[in-house]
Design a protein around this motif. Structure first.
Motif, short mmCIF file in Angstrom:
data_model
loop_
_atom_site.label_atom_id
_atom_site.label_comp_id
_atom_site.label_asym_id
_atom_site.label_seq_id
_atom_site.Cartn_x
_atom_site.Cartn_y
_atom_site.Cartn_z
N PRO A 155 -19.79 0.82 -8.75
CA PRO A 155 -18.69 0.40 -7.87
C PRO A 155 -17.78 -0.66 -8.48
CG PRO A 155 -20.68 0.66 -6.60
CD PRO A 155 -21.08 0.85 -8.03
N LEU A 156 -18.37 -1.60 -9.26
CA LEU A 156 -17.55 -2.63 -9.90
C LEU A 156 -16.61 -2.02 -10.91
CD1 LEU A 156 -16.91 -5.64 -10.28
CD2 LEU A 156 -18.77 -5.75 -11.96
N GLY A 157 -17.15 -1.07 -11.71
CA GLY A 157 -16.32 -0.41 -12.72
C GLY A 157 -15.22 0.44 -12.09
N GLU A 158 -15.56 1.12 -11.02
CA GLU A 158 -14.56 1.94 -10.30
C GLU A 158 -13.44 1.07 -9.75
OE1 GLU A 158 -14.18 5.10 -9.90
OE2 GLU A 158 -16.11 6.09 -10.21
N THR A 159 -13.82 -0.05 -9.16
CA THR A 159 -12.83 -0.96 -8.58
C THR A 159 -11.92 -1.51 -9.66
OG1 THR A 159 -14.34 -1.61 -6.80
CG2 THR A 159 -12.52 -3.11 -7.29
N TYR A 160 -12.50 -1.89 -10.79
CA TYR A 160 -11.71 -2.44 -11.89
C TYR A 160 -10.72 -1.41 -12.43
CZ TYR A 160 -10.65 -4.60 -16.43
OH TYR A 160 -10.01 -5.13 -17.54
N LEU A 161 -11.20 -0.18 -12.65
CA LEU A 161 -10.31 0.86 -13.17
C LEU A 161 -9.19 1.17 -12.19
CD1 LEU A 161 -9.57 2.92 -15.30
CD2 LEU A 161 -11.24 4.50 -14.30
N ASN A 162 -9.49 1.23 -10.92
CA ASN A 162 -8.44 1.50 -9.92
C ASN A 162 -7.40 0.38 -9.90
OD1 ASN A 162 -9.62 3.91 -9.12
ND2 ASN A 162 -10.83 2.97 -7.49
N LYS A 163 -7.87 -0.85 -10.07
CA LYS A 163 -6.93 -1.97 -10.11
C LYS A 163 -6.01 -1.86 -11.32
CE LYS A 163 -6.70 -7.02 -10.33
NZ LYS A 163 -7.47 -8.29 -10.39
#
Length: 331
Positions: free
Chosen positions: A218-226
């Motif tokens: 989830p942290l990686g997904e959030t970072y990439l989306n940002k």
């Protein structure tokens, strides 16, 4: 051919081309001619970084971009004139370097105190050290005595400076050419623990192999989306938008940059290559070491900065000068 053989061959070949040398630089060079030089630089840097922390990364990058072209001779500071094509508009510099007004302010203070004594190249080397210290990084003693070049090289700026899209072997080649080892390279690129990158420098990365290297929790997904919200996929849109290269502690000089690489989340392809490349046997171990041991990183970064600062231009020592204005050669 194995990756280790490739790198070993590269090191052997380039060792003969390295031109890092220490031409009479010393810690005491200004002890009698301008004993307050370092204090003047430090005071101006403190004022500047207090009001704009990003300038720490800007000044550090200026010093790096100076040393990789003709040695550390202040050539990166020269403006274009009718008779001189400078380095500022080279493709590797035009949207990458800033902080020239701060250099001007420091130079004006030095000229008021010690006219014609402290070179712009030395000013930049001292200011780079102070920039790191002021945002939490290590201190090192800066040998001084450089002269300012009366020339610049737009061509060498284009060819010598590493770029964000390059692969590991190309990066190693460029550092070795300067007489800097693979260890120096991994440590010096740790400077990306502060500073910003422009969208056009990381667009290919986030729409390319980012998912392949990243722990997509989830942290990686959030970072990439940002990152994708900051940098649209369409070429020509959002190119000036920026993102921190170290999203954990963007204004603090620490080792979290390497921890980000361990997660596969390096913003620039050139950074992530140090950990994820098939050729990165040595670099991967160094990334792991610095991620786990901030003291080891600080010590190596300090040593490598001194080594980089000693890359000198023999011509500037023989025919160089101390510029009155860092933007122009003396008339």
């Amino acid at each position: 051919m194995s990756s280790m053989i490739l790198i070993t061959t590269l090191i052997s070949f380039l060792a003969f081309g390295s031109h890092a040398a220490d031409h009479s630089l010393s810690l005491e060079y200004y002890s009698s001619s301008c004993p307050t030089a370092q204090q003047i630089v430090r005071k101006e840097m403190e004022c500047a970084i207090t009001s704009e922390p990003r300038l720490a990364a800007s000044i550090l990058r200026l010093h790096f971009h100076d040393c990789f072209v003709q040695g550390c001779d202040g050539s990166v500071l020269l403006d274009d004139t009718f008779t001189l094509q400078g380095e500022k508009k080279a493709s590797t510099n035009v949207n990458s370097i800033r902080g020239f007004s701060l250099v001007d302010r420091i130079k004006n203070k030095l000229e008021s105190e010690c006219p014609g004594v402290v070179s712009c190249a030395d000013l930049l080397a001292i200011a780079a050290r102070d920039a790191v210290v002021l945002v939490g990084g290590p201190y090192w003693h800066v040998p001084v005595g450089r002269k300012d070049s009366r020339t610049a090289s737009n061509e060498l700026a284009t060819t010598n400076l590493p770029t964000s899209s390059q692969g590991l072997l190309t990066l190693i080649t460029k550092f070795l050419y300067q007489g800097l080892s693979v260890t120096d390279m991994v440590a010096l690129l740790g400077a990306h623990t502060i500073g910003l990158a422009r969208c056009e420098s990381f667009r290919d990365r986030i729409y390319g192999d980012f998912k392949a290297t990243t722990v997509m929790d989830p942290l990686g997904e959030t970072y990439l989306n940002k990152l994708k919200s900051v940098c649209p996929a369409t070429e020509g849109t959002g190119g000036e938008n920026t993102s921190a290269m170290d999203y954990l502690t963007p204004n603090l000089f620490d080792n979290s940059f390497y921890q980000i690489l361990l997660r596969g989340e390096g913003l620039l392809n050139s950074d992530q290559e140090m950990y994820s490349s098939l050729f990165g046997i040595q670099t991967k171990k160094l990334v792991q070491k610095y991620a786990e041991d901030p003291v080891a990183f600080f010590q190596q970064f300090s040593d490598s900065m001194v080594k980089m600062g000693n890359i000198t231009n023999q011509d500037s020592f023989e025919t160089g000068e101390v510029r009155k204005n860092c933007r122009f050669i003396n008339t």
